[in-house]
Motif scaffolding. Structure first.
Motif, PDB file in Angstrom:
ATOM      1  N   ALA A   2       0.836  -1.198   0.000  1.00 33.76           N
ATOM      2  CA  ALA A   2       0.000   0.000   0.000  1.00 33.76           C
ATOM      3  C   ALA A   2       0.872   1.250   0.000  1.00 33.76           C
ATOM      4  O   ALA A   2       2.018   1.230   0.458  1.00 33.76           O
ATOM      5  N   ALA A   3       0.314   2.327  -0.510  1.00 35.83           N
ATOM      6  CA  ALA A   3       1.044   3.591  -0.501  1.00 35.83           C
ATOM      7  C   ALA A   3       1.175   4.138   0.915  1.00 35.83           C
ATOM      8  O   ALA A   3       2.167   4.775   1.266  1.00 35.83           O
ATOM      9  N   HIS A   4       0.156   3.868   1.733  1.00 34.84           N
ATOM     10  CA  HIS A   4       0.157   4.320   3.122  1.00 34.84           C
ATOM     11  C   HIS A   4      -0.812   3.450   3.906  1.00 34.84           C
ATOM     12  O   HIS A   4      -1.758   2.891   3.341  1.00 34.84           O
ATOM     13  N   VAL A   5      -0.583   3.321   5.201  1.00 35.58           N
ATOM     14  CA  VAL A   5      -1.467   2.553   6.070  1.00 35.58           C
ATOM     15  C   VAL A   5      -1.841   3.406   7.276  1.00 35.58           C
ATOM     16  O   VAL A   5      -0.979   3.923   7.989  1.00 35.58           O
ATOM     17  N   HIS A   6      -3.142   3.563   7.480  1.00 35.04           N
ATOM     18  CA  HIS A   6      -3.666   4.167   8.705  1.00 35.04           C
ATOM     19  C   HIS A   6      -4.090   3.025   9.631  1.00 35.04           C
ATOM     20  O   HIS A   6      -4.907   2.188   9.237  1.00 35.04           O
ATOM     21  N   ALA A   7      -3.558   2.993  10.832  1.00 31.41           N
ATOM     22  CA  ALA A   7      -3.917   1.963  11.801  1.00 31.41           C
ATOM     23  C   ALA A   7      -4.626   2.625  12.975  1.00 31.41           C
ATOM     24  O   ALA A   7      -4.047   3.480  13.660  1.00 31.41           O
ATOM     25  N   VAL A   8      -5.888   2.256  13.205  1.00 31.07           N
ATOM     26  CA  VAL A   8      -6.683   2.839  14.280  1.00 31.07           C
ATOM     27  C   VAL A   8      -6.761   1.829  15.427  1.00 31.07           C
ATOM     28  O   VAL A   8      -7.325   0.746  15.271  1.00 31.07           O
ATOM     29  N   GLU A   9      -6.181   2.176  16.557  1.00 32.51           N
ATOM     30  CA  GLU A   9      -6.077   1.248  17.687  1.00 32.51           C
ATOM     31  C   GLU A   9      -6.573   1.917  18.970  1.00 32.51           C
ATOM     32  O   GLU A   9      -6.050   2.946  19.383  1.00 32.51           O
ATOM     33  N   ILE A  10      -7.555   1.318  19.604  1.00 39.12           N
ATOM     34  CA  ILE A  10      -8.159   1.903  20.804  1.00 39.12           C
ATOM     35  C   ILE A  10      -7.347   1.628  22.068  1.00 39.12           C
ATOM     36  O   ILE A  10      -7.410   2.388  23.031  1.00 39.12           O
ATOM     37  N   ASP A  11      -6.548   0.569  22.067  1.00 36.03           N
ATOM     38  CA  ASP A  11      -5.726   0.218  23.222  1.00 36.03           C
ATOM     39  C   ASP A  11      -4.463   1.087  23.210  1.00 36.03           C
ATOM     40  O   ASP A  11      -3.628   0.967  22.306  1.00 36.03           O
ATOM     41  N   PRO A  12      -4.284   1.959  24.193  1.00 33.61           N
ATOM     42  CA  PRO A  12      -3.158   2.896  24.162  1.00 33.61           C
ATOM     43  C   PRO A  12      -1.790   2.215  24.203  1.00 33.61           C
ATOM     44  O   PRO A  12      -0.825   2.719  23.607  1.00 33.61           O
ATOM     45  N   VAL A  13      -1.677   1.093  24.893  1.00 34.95           N
ATOM     46  CA  VAL A  13      -0.405   0.368  24.956  1.00 34.95           C
ATOM     47  C   VAL A  13      -0.042  -0.180  23.581  1.00 34.95           C
ATOM     48  O   VAL A  13       1.096  -0.043  23.105  1.00 34.95           O
ATOM     49  N   LEU A  14      -1.002  -0.791  22.910  1.00 39.73           N
ATOM     50  CA  LEU A  14      -0.752  -1.350  21.578  1.00 39.73           C
ATOM     51  C   LEU A  14      -0.493  -0.241  20.557  1.00 39.73           C
ATOM     52  O   LEU A  14       0.357  -0.384  19.679  1.00 39.73           O
ATOM     53  N   ALA A  15      -1.241   0.863  20.679  1.00 41.67           N
ATOM     54  CA  ALA A  15      -1.048   1.978  19.746  1.00 41.67           C
ATOM     55  C   ALA A  15       0.358   2.550  19.860  1.00 41.67           C
ATOM     56  O   ALA A  15       0.993   2.887  18.851  1.00 41.67           O
ATOM     57  N   ALA A  16       0.865   2.649  21.075  1.00 42.37           N
ATOM     58  CA  ALA A  16       2.200   3.200  21.275  1.00 42.37           C
ATOM     59  C   ALA A  16       3.290   2.253  20.795  1.00 42.37           C
ATOM     60  O   ALA A  16       4.348   2.689  20.322  1.00 42.37           O
ATOM     61  N   ALA A  17       3.038   0.956  20.900  1.00 42.16           N
ATOM     62  CA  ALA A  17       4.051  -0.042  20.541  1.00 42.16           C
ATOM     63  C   ALA A  17       4.129  -0.306  19.046  1.00 42.16           C
ATOM     64  O   ALA A  17       5.180  -0.711  18.537  1.00 42.16           O
ATOM     65  N   LEU A  18       3.038  -0.064  18.316  1.00 38.41           N
ATOM     66  CA  LEU A  18       2.989  -0.447  16.908  1.00 38.41           C
ATOM     67  C   LEU A  18       4.079   0.222  16.050  1.00 38.41           C
ATOM     68  O   LEU A  18       4.733  -0.479  15.265  1.00 38.41           O
ATOM     69  N   PRO A  19       4.319   1.522  16.174  1.00 41.17           N
ATOM     70  CA  PRO A  19       5.373   2.123  15.349  1.00 41.17           C
ATOM     71  C   PRO A  19       6.751   1.529  15.630  1.00 41.17           C
ATOM     72  O   PRO A  19       7.585   1.434  14.716  1.00 41.17           O
ATOM     73  N   VAL A  20       6.986   1.127  16.862  1.00 39.78           N
ATOM     74  CA  VAL A  20       8.270   0.524  17.221  1.00 39.78           C
ATOM     75  C   VAL A  20       8.413  -0.833  16.547  1.00 39.78           C
ATOM     76  O   VAL A  20       9.441  -1.147  15.930  1.00 39.78           O
ATOM     77  N   THR A  21       7.362  -1.649  16.644  1.00 39.24           N
ATOM     78  CA  THR A  21       7.377  -2.976  16.017  1.00 39.24           C
ATOM     79  C   THR A  21       7.582  -2.861  14.514  1.00 39.24           C
ATOM     80  O   THR A  21       8.392  -3.574  13.914  1.00 39.24           O
ATOM     81  N   VAL A  22       6.848  -1.955  13.900  1.00 44.78           N
ATOM     82  CA  VAL A  22       6.960  -1.761  12.445  1.00 44.78           C
ATOM     83  C   VAL A  22       8.350  -1.243  12.081  1.00 44.78           C
ATOM     84  O   VAL A  22       8.958  -1.684  11.090  1.00 44.78           O
ATOM     85  N   GLY A  23       8.868  -0.326  12.876  1.00 46.15           N
ATOM     86  CA  GLY A  23      10.181   0.235  12.585  1.00 46.15           C
ATOM     87  C   GLY A  23      11.289  -0.788  12.592  1.00 46.15           C
ATOM     88  O   GLY A  23      12.303  -0.626  11.891  1.00 46.15           O
ATOM     89  N   GLU A  24      11.095  -1.864  13.348  1.00 46.13           N
ATOM     90  CA  GLU A  24      12.101  -2.933  13.412  1.00 46.13           C
ATOM     91  C   GLU A  24      12.028  -3.856  12.205  1.00 46.13           C
ATOM     92  O   GLU A  24      12.981  -4.586  11.929  1.00 46.13           O
ATOM     93  N   ARG A  25      10.912  -3.827  11.465  1.00 47.81           N
ATOM     94  CA  ARG A  25      10.697  -4.832  10.434  1.00 47.81           C
ATOM     95  C   ARG A  25      10.305  -4.266   9.064  1.00 47.81           C
ATOM     96  O   ARG A  25      10.311  -5.007   8.082  1.00 47.81           O
ATOM     97  N   ALA A  26       9.896  -3.014   9.005  1.00 51.23           N
ATOM     98  CA  ALA A  26       9.395  -2.463   7.741  1.00 51.23           C
ATOM     99  C   ALA A  26       9.614  -0.955   7.721  1.00 51.23           C
ATOM    100  O   ALA A  26      10.218  -0.394   8.634  1.00 51.23           O
ATOM    101  N   ASP A  27       9.081  -0.323   6.673  1.00 49.77           N
ATOM    102  CA  ASP A  27       9.209   1.114   6.512  1.00 49.77           C
ATOM    103  C   ASP A  27       8.097   1.806   7.290  1.00 49.77           C
ATOM    104  O   ASP A  27       6.950   1.872   6.835  1.00 49.77           O
ATOM    105  N   ALA A  28       8.427   2.351   8.450  1.00 47.70           N
ATOM    106  CA  ALA A  28       7.423   2.984   9.303  1.00 47.70           C
ATOM    107  C   ALA A  28       7.004   4.356   8.794  1.00 47.70           C
ATOM    108  O   ALA A  28       6.026   4.936   9.287  1.00 47.70           O
ATOM    109  N   ALA A  29       7.689   4.891   7.800  1.00 42.91           N
ATOM    110  CA  ALA A  29       7.359   6.218   7.279  1.00 42.91           C
ATOM    111  C   ALA A  29       5.985   6.236   6.611  1.00 42.91           C
ATOM    112  O   ALA A  29       5.356   7.292   6.514  1.00 42.91           O
ATOM    113  N   ARG A  30       5.541   5.086   6.158  1.00 42.73           N
ATOM    114  CA  ARG A  30       4.248   5.020   5.461  1.00 42.73           C
ATOM    115  C   ARG A  30       3.125   4.546   6.385  1.00 42.73           C
ATOM    116  O   ARG A  30       2.056   4.137   5.927  1.00 42.73           O
ATOM    117  N   LEU A  31       3.390   4.592   7.699  1.00 41.10           N
ATOM    118  CA  LEU A  31       2.388   4.185   8.684  1.00 41.10           C
ATOM    119  C   LEU A  31       1.997   5.369   9.556  1.00 41.10           C
ATOM    120  O   LEU A  31       2.854   6.098  10.043  1.00 41.10           O
TER     121      LEU A  31
END
Length: 296
Positions: free
Chosen positions: A70-99
């Motif tokens: 995808a050109a960009h991904v919007h991820a909507v997460e209601i759990d604040p712990v998971l929302a905060a962790a997602l960019p870190v997880t993605v940054g370790e494995r993929a291009d987080a600039a498009r998230l």
């Protein structure tokens, strides 16, 4: 892409590190099977220009599958712990600039918060809010051209059901207002952690123009009334909507519908015709009670 995806060991390790215990309240069942993620992404049919909207990304299994296509991904997460962790997880494995991660309730998200505008909804939706979320997003995000959602199999069956089916109802008709929907496969419980006690189903849908030039709220008011008492004839079921059974019959006859028919036999176009007839006769305009998200 294969190396980037999360497997069972990675999912459990990540959850332990974050102190996350899946909760039934939030409908959390995390996909831990990379092949299922690949299957969902392939079935979604995204192009390189699509902007994906994911609801309930959890630990990031599907997010990591969407980012490469995808050109960009919007991820909507209601759990604040998971929302905060997602960019870190993605940054370790993929291009987080498009998230872009939105720590928010998907039932309250608006188009103004999503830039670039999403074109496809691709999500493993929490079972308890699947139908409300889909209808809310389709109502509020006109840029969506379609999507693919994973929901409880029973809910999937309702969403894709047609007139005459035993499970045809409010979700079926309201989704049909926005899109053409079709079943896209079954997903077994074993690919989730924790393992749910039900199968899941994939629902693919393609957006379409509204099937009639009638106010959506007016049409949905008729749908709600017709299925609130689905065993009754439409003449009786629409009594309250029309302000009397005689008024209901008049609207039905004007719309070309047999007053003795039941809601489960009507297409969305026929519900729209009833709404238009009600407006023509000067009733059926009480829209405040319409609940677009109701799942009956």
């Amino acid at each position: 892409m294969a190396d980037a995806l999360l497997g069972p060991a990675e999912i459990r390790e990540l959850a332990a590190r974050l102190g996350v215990t899946p909760t039934k309240k939030l409908g959390q069942n995390f996909v831990h099977d990379p092949n299922t993620v690949r299957r969902i992404v392939a079935a979604a049919g995204l192009t390189g220009d699509d902007v994906a909207l994911e609801v309930g990304p959890g630990l990031g299994s599907l997010t990591l599958g969407l980012l490469p296509v995808a050109a960009h991904v919007h991820a909507v997460e209601i759990d604040p712990v998971l929302a905060a962790a997602l960019p870190v997880t993605v940054g370790e494995r993929a291009d987080a600039a498009r998230l872009t991660v939105h720590p928010a309730d998907a039932l309250r998200i608006t188009a103004a918060e999503l830039d670039p505008a999403p074109t496809m909804l691709v999500a493993n939706l929490p079972y308890n809010v699947a139908v409300p979320v889909v209808l809310h997003l389709l109502a509020g995000l006109p840029t969506l051209r379609g999507g693919l959602v994973m929901v409880q199999k029973e809910v999937a069956d309702r969403l894709v059901a047609g007139p005459g089916s035993k499970v045809y109802g409010v979700p079926s008709v309201k989704l049909a207002w926005y899109a053409h929907a079709r079943p896209a496969g079954r997903v077994p419980p074993a690919v989730f952690w924790p393992v749910p006690n039900v199968d899941s189903g994939l629902v693919a849908f393609t957006g379409r123009e509204p099937p009639a030039d009638v106010d959506r709220r007016a049409v949905f008011a008729v749908v709600d009334a017709a299925f609130a008492q689905r065993r009754k004839t439409l003449r009786a079921a629409l009594n309250g909507w029309a302000g009397g059974a005689d008024n209901a019959e008049k609207a039905l006859v004007t719309a070309g519908i047999n007053p003795q028919a039941r809601g489960e036999s009507l297409t969305v176009e026929q519900f729209a015709a009833i709404a238009a007839a009600g407006i023509h006769h000067g009733y059926g305009g009480k829209l405040s009670g319409t609940r677009e998200e109701v799942d009956r």
